[in-house]
Design an enzyme around this catalytic site. Structure first.
Site, PDB file in Angstrom:
ATOM      1  CG  ASP A 102      -0.400   0.215   2.572  1.00 31.19           C
ATOM      2  OD1 ASP A 102       0.270   1.137   2.937  1.00 31.19           O
ATOM      3  OD2 ASP A 102      -0.590  -0.605   3.263  1.00 31.19           O
ATOM      4  CE1 TYR A 103       1.097   7.729  -2.780  1.00 31.48           C
ATOM      5  CE2 TYR A 103       0.596   8.301  -0.269  1.00 31.48           C
ATOM      6  CZ  TYR A 103       1.252   8.760  -1.539  1.00 31.48           C
ATOM      7  OH  TYR A 103       1.494   9.775  -1.769  1.00 31.48           O
TER       8      TYR A 103
END
Length: 244
Positions: A102-103
C-alpha cells in the site's frame, strides 16, 4: 494461458478495452484464424496477428524494487501520484507489480511482465512467505499476539496462521517493533491484522519475499533478478522449497 485482450494490452497494442474492440471488429487472428469473441485464452506457443501484423513476443524481465513510502503499487494512477513503474524509467517492457504494497508501506516489491510467474508467487495456495517488520502503537504481550499465530478473522475471511516475533519495545514511547511472516496477500492485510488485536501499525516495511531480501538497496533503488533467482522462485512456489 492469458486472455487474448490482456496479451494485446501487455504487448502495448492498445488498452484492454481498445483491444477488446479490435477483437470484436475481427481485426485479430490467432494461429491464422480470425477471432471475434472475447474470452479466448492464448499461450506463448500461439501466433497472434493484429491487422495483419504479427505480435512480437516480449522478452520476460524480472526486477526487485525497494519501494519507498508514498508510491503507488500500480502502473498508472488517476490522481497523478508517483507509481512504482516511474522508478524504472529505462525499462521498455510493460511492467506490473507482483502483488501490492500500500501507499504508506515500503519494502521489497517484485515487478515483471511474466503473468504466470506473478500468479505463482501471489496465489495463497503456493504459500510463498513474505516477511514484514511493523512498528505498532502499544506493547503487546505474547498472549495478545497468539491470535495472529492461529489465524484471525477479518471482514474478507480468516487469515492463515502467521509467524510473529517481538523484536523490541520501548516503554517510554509505548511502541513495539514486531516481525510477522504471512503467505497471503489480502488488501492491507498486515495492518488489518494488527488493528484486529488492538495494536495499530504506525510504520510498515516488507523485508523479505521468499528468500529475497533488500540487501545493498536503498529506498527507490532496484536490481534485476538473476536467472538463477527466477528459477529458484519458481521451484519455491511449486514445492515450498528452494531449488539448487
Amino acid at each position: 494461458m492469458e486472455r487474448l485482450q490482456k496479451v494485446l494490452a501487455h504487448a502495448g497494442v492498445a488498452s484492454r478495452r481498445k483491444s477488446e474492440e479490435l477483437i470484436l471488429q475481427g481485426k485479430v487472428k490467432v494461429n491464422g484464424k480470425v477471432v471475434t469473441e472475447l474470452g479466448l485464452k492464448v499461450s506463448d506457443a500461439d501466433t497472434v496477428e493484429v491487422e495483419g501484423v504479427k505480435l512480437e513476443k516480449e522478452q520476460k524481465v524480472y526486477y526487485l524494487l525497494y519501494k519507498p513510502r508514498g508510491v503507488i503499487s500500480a502502473v498508472t494512477d488517476d490522481k497523478g501520484r508517483k507509481t512504482v513503474t516511474d522508478l524504472l524509467p529505462h525499462v521498455t517492457e510493460r511492467l506490473y507489480p507482483v502483488g501490492r504494497l500500500d501507499y504508506e508501506t515500503s519494502g521489497l516489491l517484485l515487478l515483471t511482465n511474466d503473468g504466470d510467474f506473478s500468479y505463482a508467487l501471489t496465489h495463497p495456495k503456493f504459500k510463498v512467505d513474505k516477511t514484514y517488520v511493523a512498528r505498532v502503537k502499544g506493547i503487546p504481550l505474547k498472549e495478545q499476539l497468539r491470535p495472529l499465530e492461529r489465524g484471525i478473522v477479518l471482514e474478507d475471511g480468516k487469515t492463515a496462521p502467521a509467524r510473529v516475533k517481538l523484536l523490541s519495545s520501548e516503554r517510554k514511547t509505548n511502541k513495539a517493533i514486531i516481525e510477522i511472516t504471512i503467505h497471503e496477500g489480502k488488501n492491507r492485510q498486515v495492518r488489518r491484522m494488527f488493528d484486529a488485536i488492538g495494536f495499530p501499525v504506525q510504520k510498515l516495511k516488507r523485508e523479505r519475499f521468499g528468500f529475497l531480501t533488500l540487501h545493498s538497496l536503498n529506498a527507490g533503488e532496484w536490481r534485476e533478478l538473476s536467472t538463477h533467482e527466477v528459477k529458484q522462485l519458481r521451484v519455491l512456489a511449486e514445492t515450498g522449497k528452494i531449488g539448487n
